[in-house]
Design a protein around this motif. Structure first.
Motif, PDB file in Angstrom:
ATOM      1  N   SER A   1      58.813  28.434   4.033  1.00  0.00           N
ATOM      2  CA  SER A   1      57.632  29.051   4.640  1.00  0.00           C
ATOM      3  C   SER A   1      56.802  28.066   5.449  1.00  0.00           C
ATOM      4  O   SER A   1      56.115  28.450   6.396  1.00  0.00           O
ATOM      5  N   SER A   2      56.871  26.806   5.087  1.00  0.00           N
ATOM      6  CA  SER A   2      56.012  25.794   5.686  1.00  0.00           C
ATOM      7  C   SER A   2      56.036  25.765   7.216  1.00  0.00           C
ATOM      8  O   SER A   2      54.971  25.763   7.848  1.00  0.00           O
ATOM      9  N   PRO A   3      57.203  25.763   7.870  1.00  0.00           N
ATOM     10  CA  PRO A   3      57.184  25.721   9.337  1.00  0.00           C
ATOM     11  C   PRO A   3      56.526  26.951   9.970  1.00  0.00           C
ATOM     12  O   PRO A   3      55.900  26.856  11.021  1.00  0.00           O
ATOM     13  N   HIS A   4      56.661  28.108   9.318  1.00  0.00           N
ATOM     14  CA  HIS A   4      56.057  29.341   9.827  1.00  0.00           C
ATOM     15  C   HIS A   4      54.533  29.318   9.705  1.00  0.00           C
ATOM     16  O   HIS A   4      53.835  30.022  10.430  1.00  0.00           O
ATOM     17  N   LEU A   5      54.019  28.536   8.751  1.00  0.00           N
ATOM     18  CA  LEU A   5      52.584  28.522   8.468  1.00  0.00           C
ATOM     19  C   LEU A   5      51.850  27.317   9.050  1.00  0.00           C
ATOM     20  O   LEU A   5      50.625  27.255   8.980  1.00  0.00           O
ATOM     21  N   ASP A   6      52.572  26.385   9.632  1.00  0.00           N
ATOM     22  CA  ASP A   6      51.953  25.176  10.167  1.00  0.00           C
ATOM     23  C   ASP A   6      50.890  25.523  11.207  1.00  0.00           C
ATOM     24  O   ASP A   6      51.160  26.248  12.163  1.00  0.00           O
ATOM     25  N   GLY A   7      49.683  25.043  11.000  1.00  0.00           N
ATOM     26  CA  GLY A   7      48.576  25.298  11.920  1.00  0.00           C
ATOM     27  C   GLY A   7      47.809  26.585  11.662  1.00  0.00           C
ATOM     28  O   GLY A   7      46.860  26.895  12.378  1.00  0.00           O
ATOM     29  N   THR A   8      48.186  27.323  10.645  1.00  0.00           N
ATOM     30  CA  THR A   8      47.547  28.604  10.344  1.00  0.00           C
ATOM     31  C   THR A   8      46.161  28.401   9.732  1.00  0.00           C
ATOM     32  O   THR A   8      45.962  27.531   8.888  1.00  0.00           O
ATOM     33  N   THR A   9      45.218  29.220  10.170  1.00  0.00           N
ATOM     34  CA  THR A   9      43.886  29.265   9.574  1.00  0.00           C
ATOM     35  C   THR A   9      43.794  30.539   8.753  1.00  0.00           C
ATOM     36  O   THR A   9      44.073  31.635   9.262  1.00  0.00           O
ATOM     37  N   ILE A  10      43.415  30.392   7.494  1.00  0.00           N
ATOM     38  CA  ILE A  10      43.251  31.542   6.604  1.00  0.00           C
ATOM     39  C   ILE A  10      41.775  31.762   6.382  1.00  0.00           C
ATOM     40  O   ILE A  10      41.029  30.833   6.065  1.00  0.00           O
ATOM     41  N   ASP A  11      41.365  33.006   6.568  1.00  0.00           N
ATOM     42  CA  ASP A  11      39.963  33.393   6.406  1.00  0.00           C
ATOM     43  C   ASP A  11      39.894  34.493   5.356  1.00  0.00           C
ATOM     44  O   ASP A  11      40.902  35.133   5.039  1.00  0.00           O
ATOM     45  N   PHE A  12      38.721  34.720   4.813  1.00  0.00           N
ATOM     46  CA  PHE A  12      38.491  35.857   3.924  1.00  0.00           C
ATOM     47  C   PHE A  12      37.404  36.691   4.562  1.00  0.00           C
ATOM     48  O   PHE A  12      36.318  36.192   4.867  1.00  0.00           O
ATOM     49  N   VAL A  13      37.722  37.963   4.797  1.00  0.00           N
ATOM     50  CA  VAL A  13      36.810  38.867   5.485  1.00  0.00           C
ATOM     51  C   VAL A  13      36.428  39.995   4.540  1.00  0.00           C
ATOM     52  O   VAL A  13      37.288  40.582   3.885  1.00  0.00           O
ATOM     53  N   ASP A  14      35.143  40.301   4.495  1.00  0.00           N
ATOM     54  CA  ASP A  14      34.628  41.423   3.709  1.00  0.00           C
ATOM     55  C   ASP A  14      33.873  42.323   4.677  1.00  0.00           C
ATOM     56  O   ASP A  14      32.798  41.966   5.145  1.00  0.00           O
ATOM     57  N   SER A  15      34.471  43.470   4.997  1.00  0.00           N
ATOM     58  CA  SER A  15      33.855  44.368   5.976  1.00  0.00           C
ATOM     59  C   SER A  15      33.916  45.808   5.476  1.00  0.00           C
ATOM     60  O   SER A  15      34.436  46.070   4.384  1.00  0.00           O
ATOM     61  N   THR A  16      33.428  46.713   6.270  1.00  0.00           N
ATOM     62  CA  THR A  16      33.464  48.135   5.898  1.00  0.00           C
ATOM     63  C   THR A  16      34.893  48.648   5.807  1.00  0.00           C
ATOM     64  O   THR A  16      35.156  49.644   5.151  1.00  0.00           O
ATOM     65  N   LYS A  17      35.844  47.966   6.449  1.00  0.00           N
ATOM     66  CA  LYS A  17      37.260  48.351   6.393  1.00  0.00           C
ATOM     67  C   LYS A  17      37.947  47.816   5.140  1.00  0.00           C
ATOM     68  O   LYS A  17      39.084  48.143   4.856  1.00  0.00           O
ATOM     69  N   GLY A  18      37.257  46.953   4.403  1.00  0.00           N
ATOM     70  CA  GLY A  18      37.830  46.374   3.195  1.00  0.00           C
ATOM     71  C   GLY A  18      37.676  44.866   3.174  1.00  0.00           C
ATOM     72  O   GLY A  18      37.168  44.261   4.109  1.00  0.00           O
ATOM     73  N   ALA A  19      38.144  44.273   2.112  1.00  0.00           N
ATOM     74  CA  ALA A  19      38.056  42.826   1.951  1.00  0.00           C
ATOM     75  C   ALA A  19      39.452  42.256   1.769  1.00  0.00           C
ATOM     76  O   ALA A  19      40.314  42.889   1.170  1.00  0.00           O
ATOM     77  N   GLY A  20      39.655  41.058   2.292  1.00  0.00           N
ATOM     78  CA  GLY A  20      40.946  40.410   2.103  1.00  0.00           C
ATOM     79  C   GLY A  20      41.105  39.190   2.975  1.00  0.00           C
ATOM     80  O   GLY A  20      40.261  38.890   3.830  1.00  0.00           O
ATOM     81  N   PHE A  21      42.192  38.495   2.731  1.00  0.00           N
ATOM     82  CA  PHE A  21      42.510  37.305   3.500  1.00  0.00           C
ATOM     83  C   PHE A  21      43.143  37.701   4.826  1.00  0.00           C
ATOM     84  O   PHE A  21      43.917  38.654   4.888  1.00  0.00           O
TER      85      PHE A  21
END
Length: 106
Positions: free
Chosen positions: A68-88
């Motif tokens: 998985s590492s090469p596919h994820l290199d440089g990825t930014t992960i955020d956590f969003v909580d909005s009216t559409k729901g919450a999640g990464f």
């Protein structure tokens, strides 16, 4: 390298604290599937796998398998909580396209 936003760090810390001491960190992986070809997978883990790469970000341990590492290199992960729901959410510079839910890419 994977980057976590402040919001993602807080959400991860909360999940890890609720899980207890037996959990060592978060596993982040890329699996075949989803509507665009690949999908993100996350879960709490109690130990590293034999081919895992461990990344520590502000006290949060991330475990990523070697495939998985090469596919994820440089990825930014955020956590969003909005009216559409919450999640990464994932902002992956390696994705050539992604579905509208942002959980799947190719």
């Amino acid at each position: 390298m994977i980057h976590l936003t402040d919001s993602a760090v807080e959400a991860a810390r909360t999940a890890l604290a609720r899980a207890g001491e037996q959990v060592q960190g978060l596993r982040i992986a890329v699996k075949t599937g989803g509507c665009a070809g690949f999908k993100y997978a996350m879960g709490l883990v109690s130990e590293a796998g034999p081919d895992d790469i461990m990344i520590e970000h502000e006290g949060v341990r991330l475990f990523v398998d070697a495939e998985s590492s090469p596919h994820l290199d440089g990825t930014t992960i955020d956590f969003v909580d909005s009216t559409k729901g919450a999640g990464f959410t994932f902002d992956n510079p390696n994705a050539t396209s992604r579905c509208s839910c942002s959980k799947s890419f190719c």
